[in-house]
Design a protein around this motif. Structure first.
Motif, PDB file in Angstrom:
ATOM      1  N   ASP A  81      45.868  42.631  65.449  1.00 21.52           N
ATOM      2  CA  ASP A  81      46.305  41.769  64.352  1.00 21.52           C
ATOM      3  C   ASP A  81      46.538  40.361  64.902  1.00 21.52           C
ATOM      4  O   ASP A  81      47.430  39.647  64.475  1.00 21.52           O
ATOM      5  CB  ASP A  81      47.551  42.320  63.661  1.00 21.52           C
TER       6      ASP A  81
ATOM      7  N   THR B  29      43.322  43.242  61.745  1.00 18.66           N
ATOM      8  CA  THR B  29      44.142  43.758  60.645  1.00 18.66           C
ATOM      9  C   THR B  29      45.167  42.738  60.145  1.00 18.66           C
ATOM     10  O   THR B  29      45.996  43.085  59.306  1.00 18.66           O
ATOM     11  CB  THR B  29      44.883  45.031  61.093  1.00 18.66           C
TER      12      THR B  29
ATOM     13  N   SER C 177      47.190  40.174  58.090  1.00 25.03           N
ATOM     14  CA  SER C 177      47.218  39.958  56.646  1.00 25.03           C
ATOM     15  C   SER C 177      47.890  38.646  56.245  1.00 25.03           C
ATOM     16  O   SER C 177      47.810  38.248  55.088  1.00 25.03           O
ATOM     17  CB  SER C 177      47.910  41.130  55.942  1.00 25.03           C
TER      18      SER C 177
ATOM     19  N   GLY D 254      42.532  43.413  57.435  1.00 25.64           N
ATOM     20  CA  GLY D 254      43.820  42.856  57.029  1.00 25.64           C
ATOM     21  C   GLY D 254      43.762  42.091  55.722  1.00 25.64           C
ATOM     22  O   GLY D 254      44.784  41.804  55.115  1.00 25.64           O
TER      23      GLY D 254
ATOM     24  N   ARG E  33      42.865  38.951  55.192  1.00 19.85           N
ATOM     25  CA  ARG E  33      43.248  37.539  55.304  1.00 19.85           C
ATOM     26  C   ARG E  33      42.219  36.680  54.583  1.00 19.85           C
ATOM     27  O   ARG E  33      41.028  36.752  54.854  1.00 19.85           O
ATOM     28  CB  ARG E  33      43.341  37.157  56.782  1.00 19.85           C
TER      29      ARG E  33
END
Length: 185
Positions: A42, A65, A67, A96, A98
């Protein structure tokens, strides 16, 4: 692996490049597998960040991942000149969710030669996102045989499209994207 990787600080050239790959038993079979090697982070910028001049990566599964905050790309590259990047036979995901302009499957700027073939990229904001630069007349972008699915924004995006560069974009499948292709000046 769950720790982001940054490739930086090496001396590379056409005869001494960095190659990142998996062994045959650890390699995916064309679909995401939790039983095979994968890089899932992440990280604020990218799961794999490339800052070296000559790099190849092949057969990896990479996911970001993230976000919130940052670009959260699967792969990000940046360099100023003489940058040769070959990306082949990978699965790139941005699970995620984004939604930032420079987030996605693979994104970056400063490339001289970009070879991108036989990859699967899905669930990204922009699956392939390259800032070209209108003054780069030595630029070669080769996009062959890639499958791109479910880009929330754009499947293949070339920003600052250069009319003097060489583009070979052939036999790619782009489906389920807000916009499949975007080449802007």
């Amino acid at each position: 692996d769950t720790t982001a990787v940054e490739i930086d600080g090496w001396t590379t050239g056409p005869g001494n490049y960095i190659r990142v790959f998996t062994t045959d038993p650890a390699r995916h079979d064309g679909r995401w597998s939790y039983d095979k090697y994968r890089l899932v982070t992440d990280n604020y910028y990218a799961s794999l960040e490339i800052k070296e001049n000559v790099v190849q990566f092949d057969g990896l599964q990479i996911d970001n991942t993230r976000s919130s905050d940052g670009s959260g790309a699967a792969v990000r590259f940046s360099n100023s000149s003489n940058f040769y990047l070959t990306v082949s036979n990978n699965i790139l995901v941005q699970s995620g969710g984004r939604n930032e302009m420079y987030s996605g499957g693979i994104c970056g700027a400063g490339v001289s030669t970009f070879n991108f073939y036989n990859n699967i990229i899905y669930d990204c904001y922009n699956c392939i996102n390259i800032f070209v630069g209108t003054t780069n007349s030595e630029l070669n972008i080769n996009l062959f045989n890639n499958t791109i699915y479910n880009a929330n924004n754009i499947g293949i995006r070339l920003e600052e499209y250069s009319s003097t560069a060489r583009y070979r974009i052939k036999n790619n499948i782009v489906e389920g994207s807000g916009t499949n292709y975007s080449f802007t000046n």
